[in-house]
Design a protein around this motif. Structure first.
Motif, short mmCIF file in Angstrom:
data_model
loop_
_atom_site.label_atom_id
_atom_site.label_comp_id
_atom_site.label_asym_id
_atom_site.label_seq_id
_atom_site.Cartn_x
_atom_site.Cartn_y
_atom_site.Cartn_z
N ALA A 69 0.84 -1.21 0.00
CA ALA A 69 0.00 0.00 0.00
C ALA A 69 0.87 1.25 0.00
N TYR A 70 1.93 1.26 0.80
CA TYR A 70 2.86 2.41 0.81
C TYR A 70 3.51 2.59 -0.56
N LEU A 71 3.91 1.48 -1.19
CA LEU A 71 4.54 1.57 -2.51
C LEU A 71 3.56 2.11 -3.55
N SER A 72 2.31 1.64 -3.52
CA SER A 72 1.33 2.08 -4.52
C SER A 72 0.97 3.55 -4.37
N ARG A 73 1.14 4.08 -3.16
CA ARG A 73 0.84 5.51 -2.91
C ARG A 73 2.11 6.36 -2.91
N ALA A 74 3.24 5.76 -3.30
CA ALA A 74 4.54 6.45 -3.37
C ALA A 74 4.90 7.10 -2.03
N ARG A 75 4.57 6.42 -0.94
CA ARG A 75 4.89 6.95 0.38
C ARG A 75 6.30 6.61 0.83
N ILE A 76 6.90 5.55 0.25
CA ILE A 76 8.25 5.16 0.63
C ILE A 76 9.23 6.00 -0.16
N THR A 77 9.97 6.84 0.53
CA THR A 77 10.90 7.75 -0.15
C THR A 77 12.33 7.24 -0.13
N ALA A 78 12.64 6.27 0.72
CA ALA A 78 13.98 5.68 0.75
C ALA A 78 13.89 4.31 1.40
N ALA A 79 14.74 3.39 0.93
CA ALA A 79 14.84 2.06 1.52
C ALA A 79 16.32 1.66 1.48
N VAL A 80 16.84 1.24 2.62
CA VAL A 80 18.26 0.89 2.71
C VAL A 80 18.43 -0.38 3.54
N PHE A 81 19.57 -1.03 3.33
CA PHE A 81 19.97 -2.14 4.18
C PHE A 81 20.34 -1.54 5.54
N GLN A 82 19.82 -2.13 6.61
CA GLN A 82 20.11 -1.61 7.96
C GLN A 82 21.25 -2.39 8.60
N CYS A 83 21.06 -3.70 8.81
CA CYS A 83 22.11 -4.48 9.47
C CYS A 83 21.77 -5.96 9.44
N MET A 84 22.78 -6.76 9.73
CA MET A 84 22.58 -8.18 9.98
C MET A 84 22.17 -8.31 11.45
N THR A 85 21.39 -9.31 11.75
CA THR A 85 21.01 -9.61 13.13
C THR A 85 21.34 -11.08 13.39
N HIS A 86 21.19 -11.51 14.64
CA HIS A 86 21.47 -12.92 14.93
C HIS A 86 20.44 -13.84 14.25
N ARG A 87 19.30 -13.31 13.90
CA ARG A 87 18.26 -14.12 13.23
C ARG A 87 18.21 -13.90 11.73
N GLY A 88 18.85 -12.89 11.21
CA GLY A 88 18.76 -12.61 9.79
C GLY A 88 19.27 -11.23 9.46
N ALA A 89 18.38 -10.38 8.93
CA ALA A 89 18.79 -9.04 8.52
C ALA A 89 17.58 -8.12 8.53
N LEU A 90 17.88 -6.80 8.56
CA LEU A 90 16.84 -5.77 8.56
C LEU A 90 17.09 -4.78 7.43
N ILE A 91 16.00 -4.22 6.92
CA ILE A 91 16.08 -3.04 6.06
C ILE A 91 15.38 -1.91 6.80
N ARG A 92 15.61 -0.70 6.36
CA ARG A 92 14.97 0.47 6.98
C ARG A 92 14.35 1.28 5.87
N ILE A 93 13.12 1.77 6.10
CA ILE A 93 12.45 2.61 5.11
C ILE A 93 12.08 3.96 5.74
N ALA A 94 12.00 4.98 4.87
CA ALA A 94 11.52 6.30 5.28
C ALA A 94 10.22 6.56 4.53
N LEU A 95 9.29 7.20 5.21
CA LEU A 95 7.97 7.48 4.62
C LEU A 95 7.74 8.97 4.47
N ASP A 96 7.02 9.32 3.42
CA ASP A 96 6.50 10.68 3.22
C ASP A 96 7.57 11.77 3.29
N GLY A 97 8.74 11.50 2.73
CA GLY A 97 9.78 12.51 2.66
C GLY A 97 10.60 12.68 3.93
#
Length: 124
Positions: A69-97
């Motif tokens: 829904a955020y993608l279809s409304r162009a609300r995600i203005t940035a998406a980056v790799f955040q870090c590895m974790t003991h269970r896997g990995a995270l990304i981080r997104i920014a919304l609405d500028g």
């Protein structure tokens, strides 16, 4: 908003394995979020790709409808790799500028796993 990357252990159709590509990612490196409406397992699926175009995995199924829904409304203005974790990995997104800021890396030892196998004398 931080999001877990799901499906890290599934093979990619082409290119290096997902965990190998994750090892190549650096915090703050851009990632691409790509909806997969024809995904036979989940039509709400959102794939995550590294800046090199290699699939890292997917947005978790419980978060995928919201992220689509955020993608279809162009609300995600940035998406980056955040870090590895003991269970896997995270990304981080920014919304609405909003300015995308990575949280500080975790300090101290990693969390203890929730599962410990029973000792098997055949392992020695």
């Amino acid at each position: 908003m931080s999001l877990d990357i799901a499906g890290l252990d599934y093979p990619n159709k082409k290119g290096p394995p997902r965990r190998f590509e994750l090892a190549m990612c650096s915090p703050g490196e851009p990632v691409l979020l790509e909806p997969e409406p024809k995904n036979p397992a989940d039509p709400q699926a959102v794939a995550i790709y590294s800046c090199r175009g290699i699939q890292l995995g997917y947005v978790r199924a419980d978060r995928a409808p919201l992220i689509r829904a955020y993608l279809s409304r162009a609300r995600i203005t940035a998406a980056v790799f955040q870090c590895m974790t003991h269970r896997g990995a995270l990304i981080r997104i920014a919304l609405d500028g909003a300015e995308l800021r990575l949280p500080p890396p975790p300090s101290g030892p990693p969390e203890e796993p929730e599962f410990y196998p029973d000792y098997d004398p055949g392992w020695d």
